[in-house]
Design a protein around this motif. Structure first.
Motif, PDB file in Angstrom:
ATOM      1  N   SER A 138     -36.045  14.033   6.355  1.00 26.43           N
ATOM      2  CA  SER A 138     -37.257  13.817   6.800  1.00 26.43           C
ATOM      3  C   SER A 138     -38.578  14.062   6.208  1.00 26.43           C
ATOM      4  O   SER A 138     -38.182  14.296   5.096  1.00 26.43           O
ATOM      5  CB  SER A 138     -37.597  14.712   8.166  1.00 26.43           C
TER       6      SER A 138
ATOM      7  N   GLU B 224     -41.607  10.042   4.658  1.00 24.75           N
ATOM      8  CA  GLU B 224     -39.894   9.998   4.022  1.00 24.75           C
ATOM      9  C   GLU B 224     -39.865   9.601   2.594  1.00 24.75           C
ATOM     10  O   GLU B 224     -39.207   9.944   2.027  1.00 24.75           O
ATOM     11  CB  GLU B 224     -39.207   9.571   4.932  1.00 24.75           C
TER      12      GLU B 224
ATOM     13  N   SER C 121     -34.717  10.885  12.717  1.00 30.62           N
ATOM     14  CA  SER C 121     -33.849  11.103  11.538  1.00 30.62           C
ATOM     15  C   SER C 121     -32.586  11.460  11.822  1.00 30.62           C
ATOM     16  O   SER C 121     -31.397  11.011  11.206  1.00 30.62           O
ATOM     17  CB  SER C 121     -34.410  12.381  10.440  1.00 30.62           C
TER      18      SER C 121
ATOM     19  N   LYS D  57     -27.908  15.431   6.932  1.00 28.20           N
ATOM     20  CA  LYS D  57     -29.430  15.202   7.336  1.00 28.20           C
ATOM     21  C   LYS D  57     -30.004  16.474   7.194  1.00 28.20           C
ATOM     22  O   LYS D  57     -29.714  17.335   7.781  1.00 28.20           O
ATOM     23  CB  LYS D  57     -29.580  14.458   8.688  1.00 28.20           C
TER      24      LYS D  57
ATOM     25  N   VAL E 126     -29.684  12.017   4.567  1.00 27.53           N
ATOM     26  CA  VAL E 126     -30.936  11.411   5.293  1.00 27.53           C
ATOM     27  C   VAL E 126     -32.093  12.691   5.121  1.00 27.53           C
ATOM     28  O   VAL E 126     -31.540  13.628   5.798  1.00 27.53           O
ATOM     29  CB  VAL E 126     -30.520  11.130   6.694  1.00 27.53           C
TER      30      VAL E 126
ATOM     31  N   GLY F 102     -35.125   9.218   6.735  1.00 23.67           N
ATOM     32  CA  GLY F 102     -34.988   9.168   8.083  1.00 23.67           C
ATOM     33  C   GLY F 102     -35.992   8.646   8.888  1.00 23.67           C
ATOM     34  O   GLY F 102     -36.839   8.152   8.405  1.00 23.67           O
ATOM     35  N   PHE F 103     -35.728   8.308  10.235  1.00 25.02           N
ATOM     36  CA  PHE F 103     -37.001   7.948  11.102  1.00 25.02           C
ATOM     37  C   PHE F 103     -37.307   6.637  11.062  1.00 25.02           C
ATOM     38  O   PHE F 103     -38.402   6.065  11.749  1.00 25.02           O
ATOM     39  CB  PHE F 103     -37.888   8.999  10.763  1.00 25.02           C
TER      40      PHE F 103
ATOM     41  N   THR G  85     -30.866   8.142  12.612  1.00 23.65           N
ATOM     42  CA  THR G  85     -30.696   7.618  11.278  1.00 23.65           C
ATOM     43  C   THR G  85     -29.327   8.010  10.754  1.00 23.65           C
ATOM     44  O   THR G  85     -28.499   7.319  10.128  1.00 23.65           O
ATOM     45  CB  THR G  85     -31.810   7.775  10.216  1.00 23.65           C
TER      46      THR G  85
END
Lengths: 421, 421
Positions: free
Chosen positions: B41, B74, B154, B7, B39, B135-136, B157
């Motif tokens: 943001s 995103e 995020s 992430k 993932v 994400g998110f 996620t």
């Protein structure tokens, strides 16, 4: 109670202030008792800004990801528009192309709509909400990937949704008052057309009139969906695009309007052997390179040489690709050379009445001759005559033809700043 | 071959240059032979810019439309990241939360993940592609509307996808090197923690350590998914969050670290009738207003008055709502007044070893007393002691406690600029 689909272009929602104005217009329609589905483009320059970001990370971004990126643009404008409508006390829900059921082919960047399954939009309408839909985008029926429809895609989205929902009319809001007999920036007394058939509008769009894209008009004709072209900035009644030439009364106007186009270039292939198959191989090559060829002229073979020149026009944007593709077959075809000319302009006279009035072409060429315009290429259809001339002669030519057919109105047309997508 | 979920936060993908750096990191992992799901943001300030646009069109935008708007963020970063990876010669495909199968509740703005059905991600991995996921965001299981997960979404996620895919590890890339014994900006010799249990990390996160959000750690503990916190800007080995306190060896470190928090305020309810039910009614009111209460202290009743004072801490952002809600019940409860103090700070000492060492609290209070820090509130858990003091005393207090428990390392910690989301 009617069902109205309205489409607003990028310049109509370029900033928060304009989005609020558009929201008021939509709410006015709702207040009048109609159900409303709105199709919206990305705000002003958003698409260009996103393309710029893409170019910063990759010189040749994959189509799937480019579509994913660009569809963020309508997501932003549609959510903001829904908020602005909420703020006026009306329920509005935004839907992506995928959520609205716009199913397309999987050709990223220029997908075609295969089917529209607007179940969620119907549900929203049934609950009294205004549905806001992202234009220009859909989802691939095969791969389930997000797609975009290419230039003028939002207009096509609007017409396709209108057809699928059985709407009464599809209103396309733009930055001009409607369709004109010529571009008002060139011909100050150009007259707004109140009503025009699909066929005439198709010819106008194909010949450079930018108010509606060809694909959108084709779609509307196929489904018999009336298009109402109107200004986002005025209450002018606009132009209705509807009905077929076949149904026109006999006393209709002879000529609809004059279109012009500066976006084309001319390629001349010099010294092509005058033998069967040479032209076929040349245009096969162009088709293989996905070049859109417009007009073609083949000169009479120069006596004794057994060779001829072939000229054709194509979008300037396709110019470099076409020249490269033709160069590669020069040896095989044995032509002598290639000329590229991007200082040409195209002028077209369109009118359904032309079919039964053989004198139109004569008056047309007479007007151009009197204005001192030299004609380089000619092409015609049942309801159109087009010529290619020097681009510097184009404005004079448009004004001369417009005057010769007495197309002008009493008042000067109003021109608004800005451009639509 | 392992399956790694990585992430990257907003500051790691703030511009095209950083996106290209992140792409290189991802490709390095892929080259090492691992399958990778990323993932990501929204880029840097995108979310704030979108919120600003929303506020320009509506003072109180509906949650559904706000989520639709924010999820554009995103969409942009993930598409750009996929393009950048393509450009390095690796196949990458981006997926929205909905496409990745992140199914949530329908509470817009702070939806919770109910289930993850990552079929499309598995398909991409099976074909050798790197999957990039927004994400998110997710999609409501009931309404099929787009949702967002709220702050730190995020990270959540990433952990949820890692758990659903049975990944070997979930790597959270951030702008610090890992989890530290204290904030290195306050304590220059704060030491990076190599390994920490879920329970300790939960206490740290709950007490103000910003490196991981509470929900993400809770999720990881529930599924036993190891989290590896690493810097996007260095090759430092980072911090592993894994394992339970129950499995810790006896010779473990007594104390893990010191956390501090400046985001809380203190409300004191003065002169509450000292009778059964008064406190219950007060905290029912707070719960009804969705106020998150942290620490609570009730003074001993002042002799002869039959009245007492109750103080509690809460996030500063909930302050105005709480004060308004409590004012409305003043007459009914018959308390005398309300005091609001947002100049407080909270300091917490956390360590799994604390359970079996009763002397820790004594040393803790001794250190604060020697540093001249006045304690206003105290709360404890099995592995934590927290105090509230003046916010101006907080830095001194953190350094004193950190030194008293000998938590410092030999080298100074490296602090990077910027903040993550």
């Amino acid at each position: 109670m009617a069902l109205v689909v309205q489409k607003y272009g990028g310049s109509s929602v370029a900033n928060a202030e304009r989005i609020k104005r558009v929201a008021e217009r939509i709410v006015d329609t709702r207040k009048a008792g109609d159900d409303v589905v709105v199709v919206v483009s990305a705000m002003g320059d958003t698409t260009d800004e996103l393309l710029d970001l893409a170019n910063q990370v990759s010189p040749l971004p994959p189509g799937r990801e480019l579509d994913m990126l660009l569809t963020a643009g309508e997501r932003i404008s549609m959510a903001l528009l829904a908020m602005a409508i909420h703020n006026l006390g009306y329920e509005a829900r935004s839907y992506t192309g995928s959520q609205a059921g716009v199913l397309t082919t999987s050709t990223h960047g220029r997908a075609r709509i295969i089917d529209v399954t607007p179940g969620r939009l119907r549900g929203a309408l049934d609950e009294g909400a205004i549905a806001i839909v992202a234009g220009f985008q859909g989802v691939s029926q095969d791969t389930k990937d997000i797609t975009t429809l290419g230039r003028g895609g939002s207009d096509t989205t609007a017409v396709a949704l209108a057809a699928a929902l059985g709407a009464d009319v599809c209103e396309i809001y733009t930055d001009v008052d409607g369709v004109f007999t010529a571009d008002p920036r060139i011909v100050p007394d150009a007259r707004q057309i109140t009503r025009i058939t699909y066929e005439e509008m198709l010819e106008l769009a194909a010949c450079g009139a930018k108010v509606l894209m060809l694909r959108c008009v084709e779609y509307a004709r196929r489904f018999g969906m009336p298009i109402h072209v109107r200004s986002s900035y005025s209450t002018n009644p606009g132009t209705i695009v509807a009905g077929s030439m076949e149904d026109l009364p006999v006393e209709q106007a002879l000529i609809t309007g004059v279109a012009h186009d500066r976006s084309e270039a001319k390629i001349t292939i010099v010294g092509v052997p005058d033998e069967p198959g040479a032209a076929a191989r040349i245009f096969e090559t162009a088709a293989g390179a996905e070049i859109n060829i417009d007009m073609i002229v083949q000169n009479v073979s120069t006596e004794g040489t057994g060779r001829t020149d072939i000229s054709f026009t194509l979008p300037k944007t396709d110019g470099p690709t076409a020249m490269a593709a033709l160069s590669r077959i020069q040896e095989r075809i044995e032509f002598k050379g290639l000329l590229y000319d991007d200082h040409v302009g195209k002028l077209s006279l369109i009118g359904a009445g032309m079919r039964s009035h053989p004198g139109v072409a004569a008056s047309f060429f007479q007007a151009l001759a009197e204005a001192g315009v030299n004609i380089e290429m000619i092409s015609t259809s049942e309801i159109r005559v087009s010529v290619v001339c020097r681009d510097t002669d184009l404005d004079v030519a448009v004004r001369a033809v417009h005057a010769a057919f007495d197309l002008g109105g009493a008042e000067e047309a109003v021109v608004y700043a800005g451009t639509g997508r």
